[in-house]
Enzyme design. Structure first.
Site, PDB file in Angstrom:
ATOM      1  N   SER A 185      -2.850   9.297  -6.733  1.00  0.00           N
ATOM      2  CA  SER A 185      -3.041   7.857  -6.930  1.00  0.00           C
ATOM      3  C   SER A 185      -4.018   7.358  -5.868  1.00  0.00           C
ATOM      4  O   SER A 185      -5.135   7.856  -5.789  1.00  0.00           O
ATOM      5  CB  SER A 185      -1.699   7.120  -6.878  1.00  0.00           C
ATOM      6  OG  SER A 185      -1.865   5.754  -7.225  1.00  0.00           O
ATOM      7  N   HIS A 212      -4.074   7.979 -11.153  1.00  0.00           N
ATOM      8  CA  HIS A 212      -3.949   6.556 -11.433  1.00  0.00           C
ATOM      9  C   HIS A 212      -5.285   5.901 -11.103  1.00  0.00           C
ATOM     10  O   HIS A 212      -5.749   5.992  -9.958  1.00  0.00           O
ATOM     11  CB  HIS A 212      -2.854   5.920 -10.574  1.00  0.00           C
ATOM     12  CG  HIS A 212      -1.496   6.512 -10.773  1.00  0.00           C
ATOM     13  ND1 HIS A 212      -0.488   6.379  -9.850  1.00  0.00           N
ATOM     14  CD2 HIS A 212      -0.974   7.241 -11.798  1.00  0.00           C
ATOM     15  CE1 HIS A 212       0.594   6.996 -10.295  1.00  0.00           C
ATOM     16  NE2 HIS A 212       0.326   7.538 -11.464  1.00  0.00           N
ATOM     17  N   ASP A 305       5.681   8.137  -8.393  1.00  0.00           N
ATOM     18  CA  ASP A 305       5.340   8.883  -9.596  1.00  0.00           C
ATOM     19  C   ASP A 305       5.009  10.323  -9.220  1.00  0.00           C
ATOM     20  O   ASP A 305       4.254  10.574  -8.277  1.00  0.00           O
ATOM     21  CB  ASP A 305       4.141   8.232 -10.305  1.00  0.00           C
ATOM     22  CG  ASP A 305       3.847   8.875 -11.654  1.00  0.00           C
ATOM     23  OD1 ASP A 305       4.772   9.452 -12.257  1.00  0.00           O
ATOM     24  OD2 ASP A 305       2.686   8.790 -12.099  1.00  0.00           O
TER      25      ASP A 305
END
Length: 362
Positions: A185, A212, A305
């Site tokens: 991310s 992400h 995540d």
């Protein structure tokens, strides 16, 4: 209450400076402590003002945003947000060269350039500054993260020293890996680039990357990594069978999973933390299909995540690696995986690719 976030604003347009300063100062948690009209002027202000975050334009006289970012990361490393009309989703080269240089995020200026256009995006801009104020950055030299890349094969020795990190004989023991999945991310594009650029053209397994990223920027990321890699990088096709030596990304707003034959399928819906695509969704699917042949790597990023997904890979006997705290921009996702006991190896970014290549006997 936490201290105010000090921002240095670097912008050559007087109008844009006024508008951006007004937006940022409207947040009680942010204070614009200084402004500069070009990179050279800003470099002189940094040691005096000690800003927490730097917001800078890209196109400026004397020193542009890329040159400024490179100088900041050498001398006064700070989180950098690029605010420019030249970092739209179509400006692939600009965006990812800036990230390679050390910028953490971009904020495209509204095309119209009116104060009302900026006002509609005020909350997004403030949110980005708040996020960046909490991240850690490092001094950068000419090579990303100080990593020396080479076309030569990895040394076949019992101890491999990478940036003073010793990979032990046990770490270097070959392991049967059939597919590698990597999740990231915040700070991920830079981390992915540092790993992927070390993979040889004969990598014997497919690679799935879940990053992400803001909507509209995926294809740009794929194109940029493709230029940085010896391997082809592309968006996974529906019902495509993963092939060795190819790096795949899920399409925007779709989770990437594997069906009972091991072919790519898409799914929708909110994943961990509302992310779609989700690292955990893909990791769990990879664990389910490949079992002990799965390998999962969790890189820098905010939130959790990927943690449960990495645990799923660990539980079926696959290989799991988390990026360590010191080399992460944001030690969120790896930290959560480590807390679950899901990470067999916790490594600096510079040691991850060498370990994987040793396991793959490449």
């Amino acid at each position: 209450m936490s201290s105010v976030i000090k921002v240095l604003l670097v912008e050559d347009s007087p109008v844009a400076t006024i508008v951006l300063k007004r937006i940022l100062d409207a947040s009680p948690e942010i204070q614009v402590v200084g402004t500069a009209c070009n990179g050279l002027e800003a470099l002189e202000l940094i040691p005096k003002l000690q800003p927490d975050v730097i917001c800078t334009d890209f196109n400026m006289a004397k020193m542009n945003g890329l040159e400024f970012t490179q100088e900041v990361m050498k001398k006064y490393p700070r989180p950098i947000l690029i605010i420019s009309a030249s970092v739209q989703a179509s400006d692939t080269q600009n965006v990812f060269e800036l990230m390679k240089a050390g910028a953490l995020d971009v904020f495209p200026k509204p095309i119209g350039g009116l104060a009302s256009d900026y006002a509609r995006l005020a909350n997004e801009l403030i949110a980005k500054v708040k996020v960046l104020s909490g991240v850690k950055v490092f001094t950068r030299h000419q090579r990303l993260g100080g990593i020396e890349t080479s076309d030569r094969p990895s040394p076949k020795i019992n101890q491999l020293s990478v940036n003073n990190y010793q990979l032990s004989r046990e770490n270097l023991k070959p392991q049967t890996i059939k597919l590698l999945a990597v999740g990231a991310s915040t700070g991920g594009p830079q981390a992915l680039q540092s790993i992927i650029s070390q993979f040889p053209a004969n990598l014997p397994v497919p690679v799935i990357c879940i990053q992400h990223i803001s909507e509209g920027f995926l294809q740009g990321l794929v194109n940029w990594l493709g230029c940085e890699s010896k391997l082809p990088v592309r968006i996974a096709g529906l019902r495509e069978l993963p092939q060795a030596g190819i790096i795949y990304f899920p399409p925007e707003k779709r989770h990437l999973e594997l069906d009972s034959q091991g072919r790519f399928i898409y799914s929708e819906g909110a994943g961990e933390g509302g992310h779609c695509p989700s690292v955990t969704v893909t990791f769990k699917s990879v664990a389910n299909f490949y079992g002990r042949g799965a390998a999962g790597v969790l890189l820098t990023g905010m939130g959790r995540d990927g943690a449960e997904g990495m645990l799923a890979i660990a539980r079926v006997g696959g290989l799991t690696i988390a990026q360590d705290r010191d080399s992460c921009v944001v030690f969120g996702m790896p930290k959560e995986a480590i807390a679950l006991g899901a990470a067999q190896h916790v490594l600096p970014i510079s040691a991850i690719a060498p370990l994987l290549l040793a396991k793959l006997k490449v």
